[in-house]
Design a protein around this motif. Structure first.
Motif, PDB file in Angstrom:
ATOM      1  N   ILE A 180      -5.145  11.067  11.318  1.00 56.30           N
ATOM      2  CA  ILE A 180      -5.349   9.712  11.823  1.00 56.30           C
ATOM      3  C   ILE A 180      -6.430   9.035  10.986  1.00 56.30           C
ATOM      4  CG2 ILE A 180      -6.065   8.392  13.862  1.00 56.30           C
ATOM      5  CD1 ILE A 180      -5.538  10.952  15.496  1.00 56.30           C
ATOM      6  N   LEU A 181      -6.169   7.818  10.557  1.00 54.39           N
ATOM      7  CA  LEU A 181      -7.217   7.059   9.875  1.00 54.39           C
ATOM      8  C   LEU A 181      -8.211   6.560  10.921  1.00 54.39           C
ATOM      9  CD1 LEU A 181      -7.972   5.971   7.006  1.00 54.39           C
ATOM     10  CD2 LEU A 181      -6.936   3.809   7.706  1.00 54.39           C
TER      11      LEU A 181
ATOM     12  N   THR B  66     -12.138   6.010   6.845  1.00 56.66           N
ATOM     13  CA  THR B  66     -12.204   5.008   5.778  1.00 56.66           C
ATOM     14  C   THR B  66     -13.600   4.403   5.762  1.00 56.66           C
ATOM     15  OG1 THR B  66     -11.381   2.901   4.917  1.00 56.66           O
ATOM     16  CG2 THR B  66     -11.199   3.206   7.284  1.00 56.66           C
ATOM     17  N   MET B  67     -14.119   4.189   4.562  1.00 62.33           N
ATOM     18  CA  MET B  67     -15.435   3.560   4.416  1.00 62.33           C
ATOM     19  C   MET B  67     -15.277   2.081   4.066  1.00 62.33           C
ATOM     20  SD  MET B  67     -17.547   5.872   5.126  1.00 62.33           S
ATOM     21  CE  MET B  67     -17.439   7.628   5.433  1.00 62.33           C
TER      22      MET B  67
ATOM     23  N   ALA C  48       0.838  -1.207   0.000  1.00 69.82           N
ATOM     24  CA  ALA C  48       0.000   0.000   0.000  1.00 69.82           C
ATOM     25  C   ALA C  48       0.875   1.260   0.000  1.00 69.82           C
ATOM     26  CB  ALA C  48      -0.937   0.006   1.209  1.00 69.82           C
ATOM     27  N   CYS C  49       2.013   1.199   0.694  1.00 73.92           N
ATOM     28  CA  CYS C  49       2.933   2.353   0.743  1.00 73.92           C
ATOM     29  C   CYS C  49       3.471   2.691  -0.636  1.00 73.92           C
ATOM     30  CB  CYS C  49       4.101   2.075   1.689  1.00 73.92           C
ATOM     31  SG  CYS C  49       3.641   2.124   3.421  1.00 73.92           S
ATOM     32  N   LYS C  50       3.594   1.686  -1.482  1.00 75.60           N
ATOM     33  CA  LYS C  50       4.111   1.873  -2.836  1.00 75.60           C
ATOM     34  C   LYS C  50       3.268   2.909  -3.596  1.00 75.60           C
ATOM     35  CE  LYS C  50       6.378   0.705  -6.633  1.00 75.60           C
ATOM     36  NZ  LYS C  50       7.600   1.391  -6.983  1.00 75.60           N
TER      37      LYS C  50
ATOM     38  N   PRO D  12      -5.812   3.463   2.647  1.00 75.36           N
ATOM     39  CA  PRO D  12      -5.987   4.515   1.625  1.00 75.36           C
ATOM     40  C   PRO D  12      -5.000   5.658   1.839  1.00 75.36           C
ATOM     41  CG  PRO D  12      -7.666   4.729   3.332  1.00 75.36           C
ATOM     42  CD  PRO D  12      -6.838   3.522   3.702  1.00 75.36           C
ATOM     43  N   LEU D  13      -3.711   5.379   1.619  1.00 73.92           N
ATOM     44  CA  LEU D  13      -2.660   6.322   2.015  1.00 73.92           C
ATOM     45  C   LEU D  13      -2.591   7.587   1.154  1.00 73.92           C
ATOM     46  CD1 LEU D  13       0.054   3.633   2.880  1.00 73.92           C
ATOM     47  CD2 LEU D  13      -1.696   4.601   4.381  1.00 73.92           C
ATOM     48  N   PRO D  14      -2.660   7.477  -0.189  1.00 76.78           N
ATOM     49  CA  PRO D  14      -2.626   8.702  -0.990  1.00 76.78           C
ATOM     50  C   PRO D  14      -3.803   9.634  -0.653  1.00 76.78           C
ATOM     51  CG  PRO D  14      -2.294   6.774  -2.383  1.00 76.78           C
ATOM     52  CD  PRO D  14      -2.687   6.264  -1.035  1.00 76.78           C
ATOM     53  N   GLU D  15      -4.968   9.031  -0.397  1.00 81.26           N
ATOM     54  CA  GLU D  15      -6.160   9.820  -0.067  1.00 81.26           C
ATOM     55  C   GLU D  15      -5.980  10.515   1.285  1.00 81.26           C
ATOM     56  OE1 GLU D  15      -7.350   6.212  -2.551  1.00 81.26           O
ATOM     57  OE2 GLU D  15      -5.915   6.656  -0.973  1.00 81.26           O
ATOM     58  N   MET D  16      -5.374   9.791   2.243  1.00 79.41           N
ATOM     59  CA  MET D  16      -5.082  10.388   3.553  1.00 79.41           C
ATOM     60  C   MET D  16      -4.136  11.567   3.418  1.00 79.41           C
ATOM     61  SD  MET D  16      -4.200   7.473   6.360  1.00 79.41           S
ATOM     62  CE  MET D  16      -3.943   8.524   7.799  1.00 79.41           C
ATOM     63  N   LEU D  17      -3.118  11.394   2.573  1.00 80.89           N
ATOM     64  CA  LEU D  17      -2.119  12.454   2.387  1.00 80.89           C
ATOM     65  C   LEU D  17      -2.776  13.713   1.820  1.00 80.89           C
ATOM     66  CD1 LEU D  17       0.844  13.317   2.516  1.00 80.89           C
ATOM     67  CD2 LEU D  17       1.172  12.343   0.240  1.00 80.89           C
ATOM     68  N   GLU D  18      -3.646  13.515   0.835  1.00 82.68           N
ATOM     69  CA  GLU D  18      -4.379  14.649   0.252  1.00 82.68           C
ATOM     70  C   GLU D  18      -5.160  15.394   1.332  1.00 82.68           C
ATOM     71  OE1 GLU D  18      -4.604  16.178  -2.824  1.00 82.68           O
ATOM     72  OE2 GLU D  18      -2.757  14.977  -2.957  1.00 82.68           O
ATOM     73  N   ALA D  19      -5.904  14.632   2.134  1.00 81.75           N
ATOM     74  CA  ALA D  19      -6.715  15.228   3.195  1.00 81.75           C
ATOM     75  C   ALA D  19      -5.802  15.961   4.186  1.00 81.75           C
ATOM     76  CB  ALA D  19      -7.533  14.151   3.905  1.00 81.75           C
TER      77      ALA D  19
END
Length: 417
Positions: free
Chosen positions: A146-147, A256-257, A51-53, A129-136
């Motif tokens: 925090i997720l 996350t949903m 996922a980190c990739k 959902p790491l890229p989405e977290m970063l955007e937020a």
């Protein structure tokens, strides 16, 4: 081009824990560090790593734990080559807590001058959902994001409960495993921080040391109990960092949903294996086996079969089945909701349901290895440790069997030591 974001770099830190933990994961953790136990045919830690990739401008992944380095050496080198991202294992001399562990290696982590630091716990199962977290996180402009996930109110007390502002998503209140119900939103153990997190941990660490010194002067007994249980460098992210910073416009939440589970027991690992298999439909469909109907086994739902495994065309597999290296599955075998580990042999017409079959096990003809499939019950999933031999026509129901046993009579609801 105008403005570029070339100065943006991310590093990821994955907490893998160590041998003192994972006792609830026996007998499977007797053979292998829990983070390397295969879920959906891939080591547990592989799921957060891959996922980190997807994080933009990721320069480095660190695994932090207190297993011996040699236990991770092989995996770390092969995954670095496969993902073409450097993955390094960092060994702690002792547990420092998640924040303390991060702080302990701050010089290495900051070496690449990252603008963002991801922190993930290895024993959680989600779609990360790491890229989405970063955007937020960038929109919020805080120190950390925090997720979180919404859970049923009656299970929330087992986790870190939190309250966030409905409009801004600011973290307003955080309690770890509260006595009374606080909220149905819980901490998933996945974070993104700016480097300011190190200053925050340093501040807390100094306070904790001062507190320890005060105790030292006040009473010998207090000193004994306090220092023996936790060193001064032990800083917990949740109680020591998240709680005090809540409501200070520093921390935010991203919900996350998708699914989220904690992988504390072998029973949960079977459930999570299924969740990861279903995620593969979207992320890596090539890993799933498709039955082509004629010369191959019948496949139902999500099934992973290692390329070196041999499966008889009359076998019927799925849903939620993963089969590891060099396993042999005989004629007429039926497998449902199970993990079959390396070098297992399952002979003709045997049935395996809601079970984990350990390395080098052998399951005889017409035998049944099964359970109710309750992932939370102590004996809700049958687990065979390494090299267990189930003889022909033996039925094993709702049992945990320690390594190197031979079962020649049927058993149920037992732990076989």
């Amino acid at each position: 081009m105008g403005m570029t974001t070339t100065d943006e770099r991310a590093v990821a830190v994955i907490m893998v824990g160590g041998p003192t933990k994972g006792t609830r994961f026996r007998p499977l953790s007797l053979n292998i560090p829990k983070p390397l136990f295969p879920l959906a045919g891939q080591p547990m830690v592989h799921h957060p790593i891959s996922a980190c990739k997807r994080i933009p401008n990721l320069v480095q992944i660190y695994l932090v734990g207190f297993y011996e380095e040699r236990e991770f050496a092989l995996y770390v080198s092969s995954i670095s080559n496969e993902l073409r991202v450097p993955v390094k294992y960092l060994k702690e001399d002792k547990p420092h807590g998640s924040a303390g562990g991060l702080y302990n290696f701050r010089d290495l982590i900051m070496e690449d001058n990252p603008s963002h630091i991801f922190l993930l716990n290895c024993d959680v199962c989600c779609s990360f959902p790491l890229p989405e977290m970063l955007e937020a996180h960038k929109r919020y402009g805080g120190m950390g994001t925090i997720l979180v996930i919404k859970v049923s109110p009656d299970t929330a007390y087992q986790f870190g409960e939190l309250v966030a502002d409905a409009n801004t998503n600011e973290l307003l209140h955080y309690t770890e495993k509260p006595e009374t119900f606080v909220s149905d939103r819980i901490n998933c153990g996945v974070y993104v921080f700016t480097p300011e997190i190190f200053t925050a941990i340093q501040g807390v660490s100094t306070q904790l040391k001062d507190r320890a010194n005060l105790r030292r002067q006040s009473s010998f007994e207090a000193l004994q109990s306090a220092t023996r249980s936790l060193p001064a460098e032990y800083v917990r992210l949740d109680q020591d960092i998240l709680s005090p910073l809540a409501g200070k416009k520093q921390l935010y939440t991203y919900e996350t949903m998708d699914f989220w589970e904690q992988i504390k027991t072998p029973g949960m690992s079977l459930k999570c294996s299924g969740l990861y298999l279903s995620l593969f439909r979207y992320t890596s469909p090539r890993l799933l086996t498709e039955g082509d109907g004629t010369k191959s086994a019948t496949i139902i739902g999500d099934v992973y079969i290692h390329p070196s495994a041999k499966v008889h065309p009359t076998a019927k597999l799925g849903p939620n089945v993963s089969i590891s290296a060099n396993a042999r599955v005989g004629a007429g075998v039926r497998l449902i909701n199970c993990i079959i580990l390396d070098d297992v042999e399952i002979k003709e017409n045997a049935v395996v349901i809601h079970s984990i079959v350990g390395w080098k096990c052998s399951i005889g003809r017409w035998s049944r290895v099964q359970a109710e499939g309750d992932h939370n019950a102590k004996l809700g999933v049958t687990i065979l440790g390494e090299a267990v031999n189930v003889e022909d026509e033996v039925v094993v129901i709702n049992c945990i069997v320690l390594p190197n046993k031979t079962l020649n009579v049927s058993v149920q609801q037992e732990i076989i030591l």
